[in-house]
Scaffold this active site. Sequence first.
Site, short mmCIF file in Angstrom:
data_model
loop_
_atom_site.label_atom_id
_atom_site.label_comp_id
_atom_site.label_asym_id
_atom_site.label_seq_id
_atom_site.Cartn_x
_atom_site.Cartn_y
_atom_site.Cartn_z
CE LYS A 17 -2.45 -0.68 3.75
NZ LYS A 17 -2.11 -2.02 4.21
NE ARG A 92 -5.32 -0.63 9.42
CZ ARG A 92 -4.21 -0.09 8.93
NH1 ARG A 92 -4.20 1.12 8.42
NH2 ARG A 92 -3.10 -0.79 8.96
NE ARG A 129 6.54 -2.89 6.27
CZ ARG A 129 5.21 -2.82 6.20
NH1 ARG A 129 4.62 -2.33 5.12
NH2 ARG A 129 4.47 -3.28 7.19
NE ARG A 162 5.30 -0.26 10.00
CZ ARG A 162 4.15 -0.23 9.33
NH1 ARG A 162 4.12 0.23 8.08
NH2 ARG A 162 3.05 -0.65 9.88
NE ARG A 173 0.93 -4.18 11.55
CZ ARG A 173 2.02 -4.16 10.80
NH1 ARG A 173 3.08 -4.90 11.11
NH2 ARG A 173 2.07 -3.41 9.74
P1 AMP Z 1 -0.15 0.98 8.71
O1 AMP Z 1 1.09 1.73 8.48
O2 AMP Z 1 -1.28 1.43 7.81
O3 AMP Z 1 0.05 -0.50 8.68
O4 AMP Z 1 -0.63 1.35 10.19
C1 AMP Z 1 0.17 1.03 11.31
C2 AMP Z 1 -0.68 0.98 12.58
O5 AMP Z 1 -1.30 2.25 12.81
C3 AMP Z 1 -1.85 -0.01 12.54
O6 AMP Z 1 -1.44 -1.33 12.84
C4 AMP Z 1 -2.77 0.59 13.60
O7 AMP Z 1 -2.28 0.32 14.92
C5 AMP Z 1 -2.61 2.08 13.35
N1 AMP Z 1 -3.59 2.57 12.34
C6 AMP Z 1 -3.31 3.05 11.10
N2 AMP Z 1 -4.44 3.38 10.44
C7 AMP Z 1 -5.46 3.10 11.29
C8 AMP Z 1 -6.87 3.22 11.20
N3 AMP Z 1 -7.46 3.66 10.08
N4 AMP Z 1 -7.61 2.85 12.28
C9 AMP Z 1 -7.03 2.39 13.41
N5 AMP Z 1 -5.70 2.25 13.55
C10 AMP Z 1 -4.91 2.60 12.52
#
Ligand code: AMP
Length: 220
Positions: A17, A92, A129, A162, A173
């Site tokens: 993404k 999400r 990653r 990360r 996740r």
């Molecule tokens: P990502 O980089 O999109 O994988 O987001 C990393 C982390 O941020 C996720 O595992 C959640 O803990 C939090 N997060 C990101 N976007 C959201 C969202 N739309 N709703 C809730 N938590 C989020």
Amino acid sequence: MTDGVRLVVFGRQGAGKGTQCARLAAHYGVPHISTGDMLRAAVRDGTEFGLKAKEYMDAGKLLPDDIMVGLVAERLAQHDARGGWLLDGYPRTPGQAEALAAVSGDAPFTLAINLDVPESVVIERISSRRVCASDSSHIYSVQQPPAVAGVCDRCGGEVVQRADDTAEAVRERLDTYQRQTAPLIAWFEERDKLATVDGNDAPDVVTASLIATVDERHHL
Ligand code: AMP
């Protein structure tokens, strides 16, 4: 510009993404709004909000809907988002999707793209990653490292893994995705907004297929 694309991109973590959304946003000239990047910036700044967000993120859990809805509504109200936007990692949950439909009332999103990559592939991708510690939208991997080991090509920041890319957080996740985000597929489909794009291919092939999908829907 007042009639730019309004896109939502979702998919399992590790589906690509971040990389693909940066390319798509540049292609269509709209801001790339990644809620994950916004939260990681808050964590880096050490704000009270950032510290709280970190607990959820490190555990592989989603932040509560009401917090995310407020954060995104505020971001979409900014000037640069008036002519279109690309949301990466939001919504999400069906609750977040309902809220997005409400805040973007007269300029609703046009398409939600499910960037589809099987679970076995994303597990492998996530373990390799790497990201820049200064800006998590600068993405690398063990196979595609920066030119100088450990140093971001784009900003000189430190390239690291990360904190939520550990095996345990990744499992959590993926489970969170299945329970809370996968139901969005039906939500978007019922509203005739869903497009599924195969993300299990070379990055350039995936980008071309994303652009073809968006152009077709927007009649560009
Ligand atoms: P990502 O980089 O999109 O994988 O987001 C990393 C982390 O941020 C996720 O595992 C959640 O803990 C939090 N997060 C990101 N976007 C959201 C969202 N739309 N709703 C809730 N938590 C989020």
